[in-house]
Motif scaffolding. Structure first.
Motif, short mmCIF file in Angstrom:
data_model
loop_
_atom_site.label_atom_id
_atom_site.label_comp_id
_atom_site.label_asym_id
_atom_site.label_seq_id
_atom_site.Cartn_x
_atom_site.Cartn_y
_atom_site.Cartn_z
N THR A 38 0.85 -1.19 0.00
CA THR A 38 0.00 0.00 0.00
C THR A 38 0.89 1.24 0.00
OG1 THR A 38 -1.81 1.09 1.16
CG2 THR A 38 -0.18 -0.03 2.52
N GLY A 39 0.26 2.40 0.08
CA GLY A 39 1.02 3.64 0.09
C GLY A 39 0.91 4.32 1.44
N LEU A 40 1.58 5.46 1.55
CA LEU A 40 1.53 6.24 2.78
C LEU A 40 0.08 6.70 3.05
CD1 LEU A 40 3.75 7.11 4.72
CD2 LEU A 40 3.97 9.24 3.43
N ASP A 41 -0.72 6.75 1.99
CA ASP A 41 -2.09 7.26 2.10
C ASP A 41 -3.11 6.15 2.41
OD1 ASP A 41 -1.90 5.91 -0.25
OD2 ASP A 41 -2.78 7.47 -1.51
N VAL A 42 -2.63 5.07 3.00
CA VAL A 42 -3.51 3.92 3.28
C VAL A 42 -4.74 4.33 4.10
CG1 VAL A 42 -2.04 3.27 5.26
CG2 VAL A 42 -3.58 1.58 4.27
N ASP A 43 -4.59 5.35 4.95
CA ASP A 43 -5.71 5.78 5.80
C ASP A 43 -6.29 7.12 5.36
OD1 ASP A 43 -5.62 3.55 7.54
OD2 ASP A 43 -3.86 4.40 8.52
N ARG A 44 -6.09 7.46 4.11
CA ARG A 44 -6.59 8.73 3.59
C ARG A 44 -8.09 8.84 3.84
NH1 ARG A 44 -5.85 11.18 -2.52
NH2 ARG A 44 -6.79 13.20 -2.08
N GLY A 45 -8.52 10.02 4.24
CA GLY A 45 -9.92 10.22 4.57
C GLY A 45 -10.17 10.21 6.07
N HIS A 46 -9.19 9.72 6.81
CA HIS A 46 -9.29 9.69 8.28
C HIS A 46 -8.16 10.52 8.88
CE1 HIS A 46 -12.20 6.37 8.68
NE2 HIS A 46 -11.65 5.92 7.57
N LEU A 53 -10.28 7.83 14.17
CA LEU A 53 -8.81 7.95 14.10
C LEU A 53 -8.16 6.68 13.54
CD1 LEU A 53 -6.38 9.79 14.97
CD2 LEU A 53 -6.31 8.44 17.08
N ARG A 54 -7.10 6.86 12.78
CA ARG A 54 -6.28 5.74 12.32
C ARG A 54 -4.85 5.95 12.81
NH1 ARG A 54 -10.57 4.43 11.82
NH2 ARG A 54 -11.74 3.64 10.04
N VAL A 55 -4.11 4.85 12.94
CA VAL A 55 -2.71 4.94 13.36
C VAL A 55 -1.86 4.15 12.37
CG1 VAL A 55 -1.05 4.51 15.22
CG2 VAL A 55 -3.42 5.12 15.79
N LEU A 56 -0.81 4.76 11.90
CA LEU A 56 0.10 4.10 10.96
C LEU A 56 1.51 4.10 11.54
CD1 LEU A 56 0.85 2.85 8.23
CD2 LEU A 56 0.94 5.16 7.26
N ARG A 61 -1.83 -5.32 21.49
CA ARG A 61 -3.29 -5.35 21.38
C ARG A 61 -3.81 -4.12 20.63
NH1 ARG A 61 -4.22 -6.73 27.53
NH2 ARG A 61 -3.01 -8.65 27.62
N ALA A 62 -3.14 -3.82 19.56
CA ALA A 62 -3.54 -2.67 18.75
C ALA A 62 -4.77 -3.05 17.94
CB ALA A 62 -2.41 -2.26 17.82
N ASP A 63 -5.78 -2.20 17.97
CA ASP A 63 -7.05 -2.42 17.25
C ASP A 63 -6.75 -2.64 15.76
OD1 ASP A 63 -9.44 -2.26 15.96
OD2 ASP A 63 -10.13 -0.45 17.01
N PRO A 64 -6.94 -3.88 15.27
CA PRO A 64 -6.54 -4.17 13.88
C PRO A 64 -7.37 -3.39 12.85
CG PRO A 64 -7.70 -6.04 14.85
CD PRO A 64 -7.51 -5.05 15.95
N GLY A 65 -8.54 -2.92 13.26
CA GLY A 65 -9.36 -2.14 12.34
C GLY A 65 -8.83 -0.74 12.12
N ARG A 66 -8.04 -0.26 13.07
CA ARG A 66 -7.61 1.14 12.99
C ARG A 66 -6.09 1.29 12.94
NH1 ARG A 66 -8.18 4.26 16.70
NH2 ARG A 66 -8.32 2.79 18.41
N TRP A 67 -5.36 0.28 13.40
CA TRP A 67 -3.90 0.38 13.43
C TRP A 67 -3.28 -0.40 12.27
CZ3 TRP A 67 -0.26 1.90 17.59
CH2 TRP A 67 -0.88 2.69 18.57
N THR A 68 -2.37 0.23 11.59
CA THR A 68 -1.61 -0.46 10.54
C THR A 68 -0.14 -0.44 10.92
OG1 THR A 68 -3.18 0.31 8.87
CG2 THR A 68 -1.05 -0.50 8.08
N PHE A 69 0.45 -1.62 10.94
CA PHE A 69 1.91 -1.72 11.08
C PHE A 69 2.46 -2.08 9.70
CE2 PHE A 69 0.33 -2.19 15.32
CZ PHE A 69 1.30 -1.63 16.13
N ALA A 70 3.46 -1.37 9.26
CA ALA A 70 3.97 -1.60 7.91
C ALA A 70 5.47 -1.39 7.90
CB ALA A 70 3.30 -0.64 6.92
N ASN A 71 6.12 -1.96 6.89
CA ASN A 71 7.53 -1.64 6.71
C ASN A 71 7.72 -0.92 5.38
OD1 ASN A 71 8.08 -3.39 4.48
ND2 ASN A 71 8.29 -5.14 5.87
N ALA A 72 8.87 -0.27 5.24
CA ALA A 72 9.21 0.41 4.00
C ALA A 72 10.68 0.12 3.71
CB ALA A 72 8.98 1.91 4.12
N ALA A 73 11.00 -0.12 2.45
CA ALA A 73 12.40 -0.34 2.07
C ALA A 73 13.21 0.93 2.35
CB ALA A 73 12.48 -0.72 0.61
N ASP A 74 14.50 0.75 2.45
CA ASP A 74 15.37 1.83 2.92
C ASP A 74 15.14 3.18 2.23
OD1 ASP A 74 17.53 2.61 4.67
OD2 ASP A 74 18.68 2.88 2.82
#
Lengths: 199, 253
Positions: free
Chosen positions: A45-53, A90-93, A115-128
């Motif tokens: 996905t992109g940095l804008d995964v939670d766009r609109g929130h 609210l969303r958390v990235l 115990r991060a709310d999976p509906g609102r929290w996104t954990f992601a990685n990004a290449a260097d």
């Protein structure tokens, strides 16, 4: 053959254009950065995964012994101060700059542990290369140490629905100004005002 | 047959003019290197062999880039990636004008724009350690940093008033690697510009007692670079801040 495939490509392109009704983000939006993230579900996905929130965004690495768990807990404390409807908006990235070790399954572990709310929290990685750019946008500095740990700064940033910076804090606990901005940004949108959180 | 030959002869001068490679990449061999940055318990840093452009990217080169990449033109670039002063020395988005010569180093470019330029070249910005290693060389030795005369030469440049029009690139002498203008012309972006100091470093302390953590305190010219880079945000641009690109050397180290 070639003719047919170019017609097909043209068709596909127009379909793609029609499907993507998303407008270009504002010029001062962090969503202008075309970065690629991989989430704990392995979704690209992109940095804008939670766009609109309204979104809280920060960076971390999963094998971090102390500072990062504190950072995640700190965000949970800030969002716990919101009433439930506000928190639902609210969303958390959380973006890891340690893509080598923070694989999707590892990220899922971190999410579960906290115990991060999976509906609102996104954990992601990004290449260097992308992680550096995201860090640069957020004013976060990080440096890989020879032992594999990272030396990095802790900054929590609040974005409006369009990816513009509303507030940021380096105070993990009790930044009242940041908490107030968070409350304001997560209010229900008022009729006639399309912005989730005006600047 | 004669007609074809004639055509070939007519084309020859055109081919000739395209031949010299603009801003070629020069190889900097791997080295064990004592950096001015604090390294913790380590004494030296190992830098792998890499390639670095021979001089800072010029206005002319950057114009070709923005011509090919409209989203990096002045006026079109996202505000979050380049401040209001982006390319402000140019007359127009695609016009250099009198104050920005084609062979002068491009300045007023943000870190994001510099990185995008290098990526378009299948390159990247150099890391600080790479830049510092390359910039330690004089025209005769790889590490001239303990040479008082060389140091003085650098300080003379840093004490010269800014604001004058920048000279063209590659006018002076190249260093031992064939690199020009690492000192004496512009400051240069590096890939890790925002991570040079420990995350908890207070910039005020850095200029005061905290500076004691930095090695080689008498290497002012390099310390000024670190302090300057540390004070910038990635969307900032500066009248004297330019860049050049780097690549991994094949078969490194």
């Amino acid at each position: 053959m070639r003719g047919r495939s170019s017609v097909l490509c043209g068709l596909l392109a127009s379909v793609a254009a029609a499907v993507c009704l998303c407008a270009e983000p504002p010029t001062d939006s962090l969503y202008q950065l075309p970065a690629q993230l991989t989430t704990q579900q392995g979704i690209r996905t992109g940095l804008d995964v939670d766009r609109g929130h309204p979104t809280v965004i920060s960076m971390f690495y999963g094998s971090c012994p102390a500072a990062c768990p504190m950072l995640i807990t700190a965000i949970q404390v800030y969002e716990a101060q919101l009433d439930e409807p506000s928190r639902d908006r609210l969303r958390v990235l959380m973006v890891s700059f340690d893509a080598a070790r923070d694989t999707p399954s590892q990220l899922a572990q971190v999410a579960k542990l906290h115990r991060a709310d999976p509906g609102r929290w996104t954990f992601a990685n990004a290449a260097d290369a992308d992680a550096r750019k995201i860090a640069a946008l957020l004013g976060i500095s990080y440096r890989r140490l020879p032992d594999g740990d990272y030396d990095h700064s802790l900054i929590i940033t609040l974005l409006d629905g369009e990816g513009r910076v509303v507030a940021s804090t380096t105070t993990l606990v009790g930044d009242e100004q940041f908490a107030a901005k968070l409350r304001a940004a997560t209010q229900p949108p008022t009729p006639g005002d399309p912005q989730t959180a005006p600047r | 047959m004669p007609a074809r030959l004639l055509l070939a002869l007519l084309l020859l001068p055109c081919l000739g003019t395209a031949a010299p490679e603009e801003n070629p990449y020069r190889r900097v061999p791997a080295a064990e290197f004592r950096s001015a940055l604090p390294l913790g318990k380590q004494d030296k840093i190992r830098v792998h062999s890499f390639l670095l452009q021979s001089h800072p990217v010029t206005n002319g080169e950057f114009l070709a880039f923005v011509t090919a990449h409209p989203r990096w033109r002045r006026g079109a670039v996202a505000a979050v990636m380049a401040g209001a002063d982006y390319l402000s020395a140019w007359t127009g988005p695609l016009e250099l004008g009198a104050t920005a010569g084609a062979s002068q180093p491009v300045t007023r470019v943000s870190w994001f724009a510099a990185e995008a330029y290098c990526e378009a070249q299948h390159a990247r910005l150099p890391d600080w350690y790479e830049w510092e290693l390359a910039a330690a060389a004089s025209d005769s030795v790889r590490d001239a940093r303990s040479d008082p005369a060389w140091r003085q030469q650098l300080l003379d440049w840093y004490s010269r008033p800014a604001g004058k029009p920048l000279p063209a690139v590659a006018q002076g002498a190249a260093n031992v690697y064939g690199l020009y203008d690492l000192h004496g012309l512009v400051w240069e972006w590096v890939r890790d510009f925002n991570s040079l100091l420990p995350a908890d470093a207070d910039p005020e302390k850095f200029c005061g007692s905290g500076a004691l953590d930095v090695q080689q305190k008498d290497n002012y010219a390099v310390l000024m670079r670190i302090a300057m880079l540390g004070s910038l945000r990635a969307s900032d641009t500066g009248h004297t801040v330019g860049f050049r690109c780097a690549r991994a050397a094949e078969g490194a180290p």
